[in-house]
Design a protein around this motif. Structure first.
Motif, PDB file in Angstrom:
ATOM      1  N   CYS A  60       0.851  -1.187   0.000  1.00 53.37           N
ATOM      2  CA  CYS A  60       0.000   0.000   0.000  1.00 53.37           C
ATOM      3  C   CYS A  60       0.884   1.233   0.000  1.00 53.37           C
ATOM      4  CB  CYS A  60      -0.884  -0.001   1.249  1.00 53.37           C
ATOM      5  SG  CYS A  60      -1.873   1.514   1.408  1.00 53.37           S
ATOM      6  N   LYS A  61       0.538   2.207  -0.860  1.00 52.78           N
ATOM      7  CA  LYS A  61       1.231   3.500  -0.787  1.00 52.78           C
ATOM      8  C   LYS A  61       0.216   4.629  -0.751  1.00 52.78           C
ATOM      9  CE  LYS A  61       2.651   3.517  -5.680  1.00 52.78           C
ATOM     10  NZ  LYS A  61       1.898   4.618  -6.245  1.00 52.78           N
ATOM     11  N   HIS A  62      -0.801   4.437   0.035  1.00 51.96           N
ATOM     12  CA  HIS A  62      -1.841   5.457   0.128  1.00 51.96           C
ATOM     13  C   HIS A  62      -1.475   6.587   1.083  1.00 51.96           C
ATOM     14  CE1 HIS A  62      -5.311   2.792  -1.582  1.00 51.96           C
ATOM     15  NE2 HIS A  62      -4.195   2.670  -2.254  1.00 51.96           N
ATOM     16  N   CYS A  63      -0.351   6.474   1.790  1.00 52.65           N
ATOM     17  CA  CYS A  63       0.081   7.610   2.613  1.00 52.65           C
ATOM     18  C   CYS A  63       1.580   7.531   2.844  1.00 52.65           C
ATOM     19  CB  CYS A  63      -0.689   7.660   3.924  1.00 52.65           C
ATOM     20  SG  CYS A  63       0.024   6.644   5.221  1.00 52.65           S
ATOM     21  N   MET A  65       3.202   7.412   5.621  1.00 52.91           N
ATOM     22  CA  MET A  65       3.719   6.597   6.735  1.00 52.91           C
ATOM     23  C   MET A  65       4.306   5.314   6.140  1.00 52.91           C
ATOM     24  SD  MET A  65       0.917   6.977   9.778  1.00 52.91           S
ATOM     25  CE  MET A  65      -0.583   6.593   8.885  1.00 52.91           C
ATOM     26  N   GLY A  66       3.846   4.994   4.925  1.00 49.50           N
ATOM     27  CA  GLY A  66       4.362   3.833   4.191  1.00 49.50           C
ATOM     28  C   GLY A  66       5.311   4.316   3.140  1.00 49.50           C
ATOM     29  N   GLY A  80      -0.063  -2.816   8.086  1.00 51.82           N
ATOM     30  CA  GLY A  80       0.600  -1.577   7.690  1.00 51.82           C
ATOM     31  C   GLY A  80       0.836  -0.682   8.910  1.00 51.82           C
ATOM     32  N   VAL A  81       1.602   0.397   8.728  1.00 53.33           N
ATOM     33  CA  VAL A  81       1.913   1.286   9.852  1.00 53.33           C
ATOM     34  C   VAL A  81       0.624   1.782  10.517  1.00 53.33           C
ATOM     35  CG1 VAL A  81       2.989   3.501  10.497  1.00 53.33           C
ATOM     36  CG2 VAL A  81       4.141   1.981   8.874  1.00 53.33           C
ATOM     37  N   CYS A  82      -0.395   2.084   9.717  1.00 52.72           N
ATOM     38  CA  CYS A  82      -1.670   2.564  10.267  1.00 52.72           C
ATOM     39  C   CYS A  82      -2.498   1.442  10.871  1.00 52.72           C
ATOM     40  CB  CYS A  82      -2.492   3.258   9.183  1.00 52.72           C
ATOM     41  SG  CYS A  82      -3.031   2.112   7.888  1.00 52.72           S
ATOM     42  N   ALA A  84      -3.586  -1.117   8.864  1.00 56.73           N
ATOM     43  CA  ALA A  84      -4.405  -1.715   7.791  1.00 56.73           C
ATOM     44  C   ALA A  84      -4.023  -3.181   7.594  1.00 56.73           C
ATOM     45  CB  ALA A  84      -4.220  -0.945   6.493  1.00 56.73           C
ATOM     46  N   ILE A  89      -5.999  -3.683   2.578  1.00 60.50           N
ATOM     47  CA  ILE A  89      -5.054  -3.214   1.556  1.00 60.50           C
ATOM     48  C   ILE A  89      -5.419  -3.771   0.177  1.00 60.50           C
ATOM     49  CG2 ILE A  89      -2.635  -3.452   0.792  1.00 60.50           C
ATOM     50  CD1 ILE A  89      -1.825  -3.045   3.742  1.00 60.50           C
ATOM     51  N   MET A 210      -6.488   6.902   2.941  1.00 61.02           N
ATOM     52  CA  MET A 210      -6.006   6.429   4.246  1.00 61.02           C
ATOM     53  C   MET A 210      -7.043   6.738   5.341  1.00 61.02           C
ATOM     54  SD  MET A 210      -4.527   7.593   7.261  1.00 61.02           S
ATOM     55  CE  MET A 210      -4.288   6.386   8.533  1.00 61.02           C
TER      56      MET A 210
HETATM   57 FE1  SF4 Z   1      -1.180   2.288   3.464  1.00 63.38          FE
HETATM   58 FE2  SF4 Z   1      -1.618   2.460   6.094  1.00 63.38          FE
HETATM   59 FE3  SF4 Z   1       0.832   2.018   5.135  1.00 63.38          FE
HETATM   60 FE4  SF4 Z   1      -0.302   4.421   4.819  1.00 63.38          FE
HETATM   61  S1  SF4 Z   1       0.297   3.437   6.741  1.00 63.38           S
HETATM   62  S2  SF4 Z   1       0.824   3.257   3.276  1.00 63.38           S
HETATM   63  S3  SF4 Z   1      -2.433   3.804   4.488  1.00 63.38           S
HETATM   64  S4  SF4 Z   1      -0.955   0.657   4.974  1.00 63.38           S
END
Ligand code: SF4
Ligand code: NFS
Length: 659
Positions: A60-63, A65-66, A80-82, A84, A89, A210
């Motif tokens: 995922c590269k929707h934000c 934090m990734g 994911g960091v958030c 998810a 994803i 996100m």
């Molecule tokens: Fe995707 Fe969440 Fe990672 Fe952001 S932190 S890139 S929304 S998985």
């Protein structure tokens, strides 16, 4: 450096073009390209390994934090960091592909509607309403009164209604009126009847941002809703308006393959998707003054051919020759015989610019939405369409006069019969006086035709070009499954010679009998990818005709995109699935197996009364899956025994004939 050279040399030795495509013309041109030192997508697909994490949609590269990468082997081991999960994803990535594919089809449909509005308002004179019967039929199908009214009044009302397909913020899209009642009821229950496509696409983009929709089931619902806004919305508008403006297809003998190019003519290729450009190009290529110019330049005349979906549209409407499908668009330039390639939108590889340059072929972009670095842009305006297309032809004549590239045209031309609109299927089977789907339904009920399969979609250098399409279709017709086709797939089958009435000998005994009685091929080419909407309408007509259940999900039908590559395919897929059709994909499927999202797509949706997904890279396995599904539906309808009887009778007859 030396090291690098060695690697390239080794790779070159390893590439056997016969492993990459079954299209002989393309093979011949790939060999020539190699001699000429020209690279194509086939070479790049060999040297660029597909990223396995992306192929599984596990990143995922929707934000920022990734970007976050999850492990497909241990999908629930990490988030994911958030926070998810893998299901969120994958569902979000899938949804954005649906949004993009739907946007492509609906934007194309909207261009057709823009053109229609300008014609109806009298602001455009170069295009006219060609098919008034279709105009009235479409108007009536969505509740517009036609009796005793002026054509232009009906057309104005139709425009206003169809605009809602895009812009409506609340309520159901107009073509929801065409959906069988029970199917529509299921959609209403699930809350997936589309409003307007702009709204659905906007909402998908919002919900996949996100921190918004983080339940794969809820995201999947919006995928269905958006995809339906494509198939029963944007794509259907594109098809219906194009028929009204340019004519509804009926069967026509066609020629495909690179042998349609002619060495001593000025060769013009149109590649892309929107038929308005092509229709104008037909005019320009028939313009007497330009033909004279071409002759003055030493040519015998001007030869026009299509590629990809633009080509498929004019192939079925006007019988314009087709030079090849998506994976042959670079190869065709290698002939050196193309004097201009004129493109508009979608599926136009950026790599074309380089190949065109190598052979001195002008590559002309015409649409404000699609410029390509290195190509010449001559903008197409539908208010003065010929300004653009005449200029393109003049460029082609000039290139012909100064041809420097060595010309080598593969001498392969295949003949077929295409142009089976859903209206025509009705006439063909039912006759002019009792046009209906009754005979098709009856032949399915009595078992001569086991079921119907839509085999559609792209070609893709990750698999052997055309091979998966052709083997799958052969297997289906052998098992009495009638095949309908659109897009690049139908060109693959036309090249393989299966779109002729004579190909009926390759069909099973039941389908063969029907084809021979009617004089039709067992494989029916119906148009471009937006014309998949014709398949949906045919499904609706089959349900309404009676005897095959109450919803599309009851029909013994299946769909396949065995060599898909584009996001448009990922929009058409859920469109068919949500409509109730078992839909199988080849190549790869952007999903980690055995996850919750996977189980929902491949099983759960069917339990909700919709269709479901299937996947296999193998054509024989795909055929088996589709036939099993068709048989399952026949059994549920209680018509499985009829087929056994028909086949038994046939065997007896054959025995008698032999005796
Ligand atoms: Fe995707 Fe969440 Fe990672 Fe952001 S932190 S890139 S929304 S998985
Ligand atoms: Ni469909 Fe047409 Fe072909 Fe695939 Fe591209 S041309 S819209 S996406 S590659 S079938």
């Amino acid at each position: 450096m030396a090291e690098e050279k060695k690697i390239i040399a080794k790779k070159d030795k390893e590439i056997n073009f016969r492993d990459l495509t079954t299209c002989d013309a393309t093979i011949q041109m790939l060999e020539k390209a190699k001699r000429d030192g020209v690279e194509t997508a086939f070479d790049r697909a060999v040297s660029m390994k597909a990223c396995p994490i992306g192929a599984n949609s596990a990143c995922c590269k929707h934000c920022s934090m990734g970007p976050c990468r999850l492990n497909a082997k241990d999908p629930y081991g990490k988030v994911g960091v958030c926070g998810a999960t893998i299901d969120t994803i994958m569902a979000r990535n899938f949804a954005r592909m649906v949004a993009s594919g739907c946007a492509a089809h609906t934007d194309h449909g909207m261009s057709m509607l823009d053109l229609f509005r300008e014609v109806v308002n009298g602001n455009i004179q170069d295009y006219k309403i060609k098919d008034t019967v279709k105009l009235e039929e479409v108007a009536r199908s969505i509740g517009i009164e036609t009796e005793g009214r002026e054509m232009m009044d009906i057309a104005k009302d139709l425009y206003k209604e169809l605009e809602r397909t895009y812009t409506q913020v609340e309520g159901e899209i107009p073509f929801a009126d065409r959906v069988p009642a029970k199917t529509l009821e299921t959609w209403r229950k699930l809350g997936i009847v589309p409003r307007g496509s702009m709204r659905e696409i906007m909402e998908i983009m919002h919900r996949t941002h996100m921190g918004v929709d983080q339940h794969y089931e809820n995201i999947t619902k919006q995928c269905s809703r958006t995809a339906l806004a494509d198939g029963w919305g944007g794509s259907m508008v594109a098809t219906e308006i194009s028929d009204i403006l340019f004519g509804t297809p009926s069967p026509i003998s066609i020629e495909v393959n690179m042998g349609v190019l002619k060495e001593d003519y000025v060769n013009v290729i149109v590649h892309g998707h929107e038929p308005n450009l092509f229709e104008s190009m037909i005019e320009s290529c028939n313009e007497q003054s330009l033909i004279e110019e071409a002759k003055k330049a030493g040519a015998k005349g001007i030869n026009l051919a299509g590629m990809c979906c633009s080509g498929a549209e004019v192939l079925v409407r006007h019988g314009i020759p087709h030079a090849g499908n998506f994976m042959s668009t670079e190869a065709v330039l290698v002939t050196g015989a193309v004097d201009v390639m004129c493109v508009d939108v979608q599926c136009i590889k950026q790599g074309l610019a380089k190949v065109a340059e190598c052979y001195g072929t002008p590559l002309i972009t015409t649409n404000p939405r699609c410029h390509i670095e290195g190509a010449t842009h001559i903008e197409f305006h539908e208010h003065n369409p010929k300004d653009c297309t005449d200029e393109v032809v003049i460029k082609a004549i000039s290139r012909f006069k100064n041809r420097k590239a060595k010309v080598e045209i593969p001498q392969i031309r295949n003949i077929g019969v295409h142009g089976f609109s859903h209206e025509y299927i009705k006439y063909m089977l039912g006759g002019t006086f009792r046009a209906s789907y009754r005979p098709l339904n009856d032949n399915i009920i009595n078992g001569r035709i086991r079921g119907v399969a839509g085999v559609v979609g792209c070609t893709n250098p990750r698999v052997k070009q055309d091979w998966v399409h052709v083997e799958l279709v052969k297997e289906l017709i052998k098992n009495d499954v009638l095949v309908v086709q659109t897009g690049c797939s139908q060109v693959a089958l036309a090249k393989a010679g299966l779109t002729t009435p004579e190909a009926a000998v390759m069909a099973g005994p039941g389908l063969r009998e029907v084809c021979e009685t009617v004089g039709m091929p067992p494989v029916l080419g119906i148009g471009s990818c937006v014309d998949n909407s014709r398949i949906l309408i045919a499904c609706a007509e089959m349900v309404n005709e009676g005897g095959l259940g109450d919803s599309i999900a009851d029909l013994p039908v299946a769909g396949a995109a065995p060599e898909w590559m584009s996001e448009k395919a990922i929009s058409i897929g859920p469109d068919f699935v949500a409509s109730g059709v078992y839909t199988v994909f080849g190549v790869t499927f952007p999903i980690v197996e055995e996850t919750k999202f996977y189980k929902l797509l491949f099983d759960g949706l069917e339990k909700q009364g919709l269709g479901k997904w299937g996947f296999s890279p193998d054509p024989y396995e795909l055929a088996r899956m589709m036939i099993d599904h068709i048989d399952k539906k026949r059994k549920a309808l209680g018509i499985d025994k009829a087929r056994e009887r028909v086949l038994m009778d046939m065997a007896d007859r054959q025995k008698l004939e032999v005796a």
